[in-house]
Motif scaffolding. Structure first.
Motif, PDB file in Angstrom:
ATOM      1  N   HIS A 252      79.879  72.663  33.775  1.00 53.91           N
ATOM      2  CA  HIS A 252      79.633  73.091  35.157  1.00 53.91           C
ATOM      3  C   HIS A 252      79.265  74.568  35.250  1.00 53.91           C
ATOM      4  O   HIS A 252      78.513  74.964  36.143  1.00 53.91           O
ATOM      5  N   LYS A 253      79.781  75.387  34.357  1.00 53.25           N
ATOM      6  CA  LYS A 253      79.359  76.788  34.353  1.00 53.25           C
ATOM      7  C   LYS A 253      77.864  76.887  34.054  1.00 53.25           C
ATOM      8  O   LYS A 253      77.134  77.664  34.691  1.00 53.25           O
ATOM      9  N   ILE A 254      77.407  76.118  33.091  1.00 56.72           N
ATOM     10  CA  ILE A 254      75.992  76.138  32.726  1.00 56.72           C
ATOM     11  C   ILE A 254      75.132  75.635  33.884  1.00 56.72           C
ATOM     12  O   ILE A 254      74.132  76.262  34.265  1.00 56.72           O
ATOM     13  N   ALA A 255      75.529  74.488  34.463  1.00 56.19           N
ATOM     14  CA  ALA A 255      74.754  73.918  35.567  1.00 56.19           C
ATOM     15  C   ALA A 255      74.773  74.831  36.788  1.00 56.19           C
ATOM     16  O   ALA A 255      73.751  75.037  37.451  1.00 56.19           O
ATOM     17  N   HIS A 256      75.941  75.403  37.085  1.00 57.90           N
ATOM     18  CA  HIS A 256      76.090  76.279  38.257  1.00 57.90           C
ATOM     19  C   HIS A 256      75.212  77.522  38.127  1.00 57.90           C
ATOM     20  O   HIS A 256      74.502  77.907  39.073  1.00 57.90           O
ATOM     21  N   VAL A 257      75.232  78.139  36.969  1.00 60.83           N
ATOM     22  CA  VAL A 257      74.441  79.362  36.774  1.00 60.83           C
ATOM     23  C   VAL A 257      72.945  79.042  36.808  1.00 60.83           C
ATOM     24  O   VAL A 257      72.147  79.798  37.366  1.00 60.83           O
ATOM     25  N   TYR A 258      72.558  77.912  36.236  1.00 56.49           N
ATOM     26  CA  TYR A 258      71.134  77.554  36.289  1.00 56.49           C
ATOM     27  C   TYR A 258      70.683  77.340  37.728  1.00 56.49           C
ATOM     28  O   TYR A 258      69.588  77.773  38.118  1.00 56.49           O
ATOM     29  N   GLN A 259      71.500  76.657  38.521  1.00 56.06           N
ATOM     30  CA  GLN A 259      71.140  76.434  39.925  1.00 56.06           C
ATOM     31  C   GLN A 259      70.991  77.759  40.679  1.00 56.06           C
ATOM     32  O   GLN A 259      70.092  77.911  41.505  1.00 56.06           O
ATOM     33  N   MET A 260      71.839  78.738  40.382  1.00 59.42           N
ATOM     34  CA  MET A 260      71.696  80.051  41.004  1.00 59.42           C
ATOM     35  C   MET A 260      70.427  80.743  40.516  1.00 59.42           C
ATOM     36  O   MET A 260      69.767  81.463  41.275  1.00 59.42           O
ATOM     37  N   GLY A 316      70.543  83.865  32.213  1.00 62.91           N
ATOM     38  CA  GLY A 316      70.176  83.381  30.880  1.00 62.91           C
ATOM     39  C   GLY A 316      71.235  83.692  29.846  1.00 62.91           C
ATOM     40  O   GLY A 316      71.568  82.847  29.003  1.00 62.91           O
ATOM     41  N   ASN A 317      71.786  84.899  29.895  1.00 66.49           N
ATOM     42  CA  ASN A 317      72.836  85.279  28.941  1.00 66.49           C
ATOM     43  C   ASN A 317      74.100  84.447  29.139  1.00 66.49           C
ATOM     44  O   ASN A 317      74.752  84.044  28.172  1.00 66.49           O
ATOM     45  N   THR A 318      74.460  84.201  30.406  1.00 66.69           N
ATOM     46  CA  THR A 318      75.659  83.406  30.695  1.00 66.69           C
ATOM     47  C   THR A 318      75.507  81.977  30.184  1.00 66.69           C
ATOM     48  O   THR A 318      76.452  81.394  29.636  1.00 66.69           O
ATOM     49  N   ILE A 319      74.328  81.400  30.353  1.00 69.51           N
ATOM     50  CA  ILE A 319      74.084  80.046  29.843  1.00 69.51           C
ATOM     51  C   ILE A 319      74.193  80.021  28.321  1.00 69.51           C
ATOM     52  O   ILE A 319      74.782  79.090  27.743  1.00 69.51           O
ATOM     53  N   ASN A 320      73.666  81.030  27.668  1.00 70.99           N
ATOM     54  CA  ASN A 320      73.743  81.073  26.202  1.00 70.99           C
ATOM     55  C   ASN A 320      75.191  81.136  25.716  1.00 70.99           C
ATOM     56  O   ASN A 320      75.581  80.443  24.764  1.00 70.99           O
ATOM     57  N   ILE A 321      76.015  81.955  26.378  1.00 73.94           N
ATOM     58  CA  ILE A 321      77.418  82.097  25.981  1.00 73.94           C
ATOM     59  C   ILE A 321      78.166  80.786  26.178  1.00 73.94           C
ATOM     60  O   ILE A 321      78.903  80.323  25.293  1.00 73.94           O
ATOM     61  N   ASN A 322      77.973  80.153  27.338  1.00 74.11           N
ATOM     62  CA  ASN A 322      78.705  78.919  27.620  1.00 74.11           C
ATOM     63  C   ASN A 322      78.165  77.735  26.831  1.00 74.11           C
ATOM     64  O   ASN A 322      78.889  76.755  26.620  1.00 74.11           O
ATOM     65  N   THR A 323      76.938  77.817  26.371  1.00 74.57           N
ATOM     66  CA  THR A 323      76.417  76.775  25.485  1.00 74.57           C
ATOM     67  C   THR A 323      77.164  76.784  24.160  1.00 74.57           C
ATOM     68  O   THR A 323      77.527  75.727  23.623  1.00 74.57           O
ATOM     69  N   VAL A 324      77.422  77.974  23.630  1.00 69.28           N
ATOM     70  CA  VAL A 324      78.199  78.092  22.395  1.00 69.28           C
ATOM     71  C   VAL A 324      79.601  77.527  22.598  1.00 69.28           C
ATOM     72  O   VAL A 324      80.117  76.772  21.754  1.00 69.28           O
ATOM     73  N   GLU A 349      70.790  68.983  24.096  1.00 71.01           N
ATOM     74  CA  GLU A 349      69.445  68.740  23.597  1.00 71.01           C
ATOM     75  C   GLU A 349      68.413  68.654  24.721  1.00 71.01           C
ATOM     76  O   GLU A 349      67.247  69.031  24.527  1.00 71.01           O
ATOM     77  N   ARG A 350      68.825  68.186  25.872  1.00 67.20           N
ATOM     78  CA  ARG A 350      67.886  68.020  26.985  1.00 67.20           C
ATOM     79  C   ARG A 350      67.994  69.153  27.995  1.00 67.20           C
ATOM     80  O   ARG A 350      67.155  70.052  28.054  1.00 67.20           O
ATOM     81  N   GLU A 351      69.057  69.106  28.797  1.00 64.11           N
ATOM     82  CA  GLU A 351      69.156  70.028  29.933  1.00 64.11           C
ATOM     83  C   GLU A 351      69.231  71.488  29.512  1.00 64.11           C
ATOM     84  O   GLU A 351      68.481  72.328  30.024  1.00 64.11           O
ATOM     85  N   ILE A 352      70.149  71.808  28.598  1.00 67.04           N
ATOM     86  CA  ILE A 352      70.355  73.229  28.289  1.00 67.04           C
ATOM     87  C   ILE A 352      69.098  73.859  27.718  1.00 67.04           C
ATOM     88  O   ILE A 352      68.718  74.977  28.087  1.00 67.04           O
ATOM     89  N   GLN A 353      68.417  73.175  26.819  1.00 64.15           N
ATOM     90  CA  GLN A 353      67.182  73.723  26.271  1.00 64.15           C
ATOM     91  C   GLN A 353      66.140  73.927  27.360  1.00 64.15           C
ATOM     92  O   GLN A 353      65.418  74.937  27.378  1.00 64.15           O
ATOM     93  N   THR A 354      66.073  72.970  28.285  1.00 67.03           N
ATOM     94  CA  THR A 354      65.136  73.109  29.405  1.00 67.03           C
ATOM     95  C   THR A 354      65.519  74.294  30.286  1.00 67.03           C
ATOM     96  O   THR A 354      64.652  75.062  30.727  1.00 67.03           O
ATOM     97  N   PHE A 355      66.821  74.463  30.548  1.00 65.31           N
ATOM     98  CA  PHE A 355      67.284  75.590  31.360  1.00 65.31           C
ATOM     99  C   PHE A 355      66.873  76.925  30.720  1.00 65.31           C
ATOM    100  O   PHE A 355      66.359  77.823  31.385  1.00 65.31           O
ATOM    101  N   GLN A 356      67.129  77.037  29.426  1.00 68.95           N
ATOM    102  CA  GLN A 356      66.832  78.286  28.722  1.00 68.95           C
ATOM    103  C   GLN A 356      65.340  78.596  28.732  1.00 68.95           C
ATOM    104  O   GLN A 356      64.929  79.739  28.965  1.00 68.95           O
ATOM    105  N   LEU A 357      64.529  77.575  28.475  1.00 70.40           N
ATOM    106  CA  LEU A 357      63.078  77.776  28.463  1.00 70.40           C
ATOM    107  C   LEU A 357      62.562  78.146  29.850  1.00 70.40           C
ATOM    108  O   LEU A 357      61.674  79.004  29.981  1.00 70.40           O
ATOM    109  N   GLN A 358      63.123  77.518  30.882  1.00 69.16           N
ATOM    110  CA  GLN A 358      62.674  77.798  32.241  1.00 69.16           C
ATOM    111  C   GLN A 358      63.001  79.225  32.655  1.00 69.16           C
ATOM    112  O   GLN A 358      62.168  79.928  33.246  1.00 69.16           O
TER     113      GLN A 358
END
Length: 476
Positions: A252-260, A316-324, A349-358
């Motif tokens: 949810h941290k990853i999804a929440h930050v991407y939505q913001m 982007g940095n927050t998503i990278n940290i929470n992905t780890v 493999e799907r969402e997080i990579q797409t989030f980072q690329l976007q």
């Protein structure tokens, strides 16, 4: 589906909800620091307002929080008065009709934690297992979530929530997990209503089938429905059940930050299109006031643009940290139950990579806007300085020309005025008085000095101004 297909047993509803406890949300510079008691008051109010008819909270008060909190990022909030997990359970007033040993018709389990900078709340409402007396039909499902109250989405620090719903179905195991979608949707309609996201995927999980209803790009709610076809599934799930809050928190941290981040990218694009592009275009006429207005607008845009750009970088940095963190937790759970967790691995493999690329694409798109903003400000500032300098020189030339004209005019007028020592001499003409002559020679001297001096002064002003203006044009 027949009525027989609409029986679920023993139905188990788990809510994993998360709110920020401390730190700063990317959307607000205001620091968050919610005390544990405030968090406790929120979920107690939720349960008392909606489940008081089922559970006797007056005679079975909510457990107190621990008085001393450990110096740790992760810890349980309830009193540490026993070994193992610090959760608390309530039994319903009503019991099932088992004549030999009736069990509570409902049980409620409460498990609050602090995980890093967030609060994690697990509320589990379930029908205790009791062969022959634990079935739940469609008409009863809504009682597990009265008024669809199970949610912390109204909390201003809300991050997201996952529902995990488990049950046995009185049907043969299908060949593909997607075949269970109608059963899951029929279950979710009375339980969650329109708040349930759309179906996303299904996969085998712990020798049974797991179906996911979610939209990580847009929704803060995810629903997982696990239909058991083996007792082994339930046994394995119990091994990792109290570790699931940590895994779901990182999701949810990853999804929440991407939505913001979508809001930040949209705001940057708006600034580029409506502010930077329009204001950086030079007007056809280099009017000083127009240039000043554009410069002021661009200077106001700069801090807004910089702020949104930094927010996007931080996202982007927050998503990278929470992905780890997500991958590390997932790997630990996989080892605990010896399962590949394919549905959960697919999120990386799907969402997080797409989030980072976007987000990286948004940053690449926005960087030239920052450069254009700086260049536009420098260009307009230079033009303003040039216009101001030229206007100042024009004013100086005008003053010089007027001074020259006045000097010449005054000088000539002085000469004429002193050329007539006739102040006390009247006009002397032969016998006739000319009707058009002034009555005194002094008046003639004054009039003639003004006419001749003024004319020569205007001529001197024109010649001087023309000469200075030509020199100014030659400088450009």
């Amino acid at each position: 589906m027949s009525d027989k297909d609409s029986l679920y047993y023993p139905l188990n509803i788990s809510l994993f909800a998360f709110t920020l406890q401390s730190g700063t949300d990317l959307d607000s510079p205001t620091a968050i620091n919610e005390p544990p008691q405030s968090f406790k008051d929120k979920y107690e109010k939720l349960l008392k307002n909606n489940y008081d008819r089922i559970f006797d909270f007056d005679n079975n008060p909510f457990p107190a929080f621990r008085q001393q909190f450990p110096d740790s990022h992760n810890y349980e909030l309830l009193n540490a008065n026993k070994s193992g997990r610090q959760f608390f359970s309530f039994s319903s007033r009503e019991k099932n009709p088992n004549p030999l040993n009736p069990k509570p018709l409902y049980r409620l389990l409460l498990y609050p934690q602090k995980l890093g900078d967030s609060y994690a709340l697990l509320i589990n409402i379930f029908r205790p297992q009791d062969a022959g007396f634990d079935t739940v039909n469609l008409n009863e499902i809504a009682k597990f979530n009265p008024n669809q109250c199970l949610s912390l989405s109204d909390d201003p620090n809300f991050i997201g929530q996952t529902f995990l719903i488990t049950a046995y179905l009185n049907i043969a195991e299908p060949d593909k997990p997607e075949a269970l979608r109608p059963h899951a949707e029929k279950l979710l309609k009375p339980l969650l209503g329109d708040t349930c996201p759309e179906f996303y995927q299904a996969e085998k999980f712990l020798d049974s089938y797991l179906l996911e209803f979610s939209r990580a790009k847009t929704s803060q709610t995810r629903v997982l429905v696990l239909f058991y076809f083996s007792d082994f599934t339930s046994e394995q799930l119990q091994k990792i059940y109290f570790d699931l809050p940590e895994l779901f928190l990182y999701y949810h941290k990853i999804a929440h930050v991407y939505q913001m981040s979508r809001r930040y990218a949209k705001e940057l694009d708006k600034l580029i299109q409506s502010e930077i592009a329009s204001k950086s275009q030079l007007p056809d006429s280099l009017d000083l006031e127009v240039l000043k207005t554009n410069l002021k607008d661009l200077l106001k845009t700069t801090p807004k643009y910089t702020s949104e750009f930094r927010k996007l970088e931080n996202a982007g940095n927050t998503i990278n940290i929470n992905t780890v963190n997500y991958q590390r937790t997932l790997k630990r759970l996989q080892a605990q139950v010896n399962d590949r967790f394919e549905l959960f691995s697919r999120f990386v493999e799907r969402e997080i990579q797409t989030f980072q690329l976007q987000i990286q694409a948004d940053l690449n798109y926005s960087k030239p806007g920052s450069q254009l903003l700086d260049q536009a400000i420098a260009s307009i500032r230079g033009l303003v300085e040039i216009e101001q300098a030229e206007n100042a020189e024009k004013l100086q030339n005008t003053i010089q020309a007027v001074g020259t004209g006045i000097g010449v005019g005054v000088g000539v007028a002085g000469i004429f005025a002193t050329s007539y020592p006739l102040i006390e001499k009247p006009w002397r003409l032969p016998s006739l008085q000319h009707p058009f002559l002034p009555p005194h020679p002094f008046i003639s001297a004054i009039v003639l000095s003004f006419v001749v001096g003024g004319g020569l002064g205007l001529f001197a002003w024109y010649i001087t101004k023309h000469h200075l203006d030509r020199k100014l044009r030659q400088k450009k």
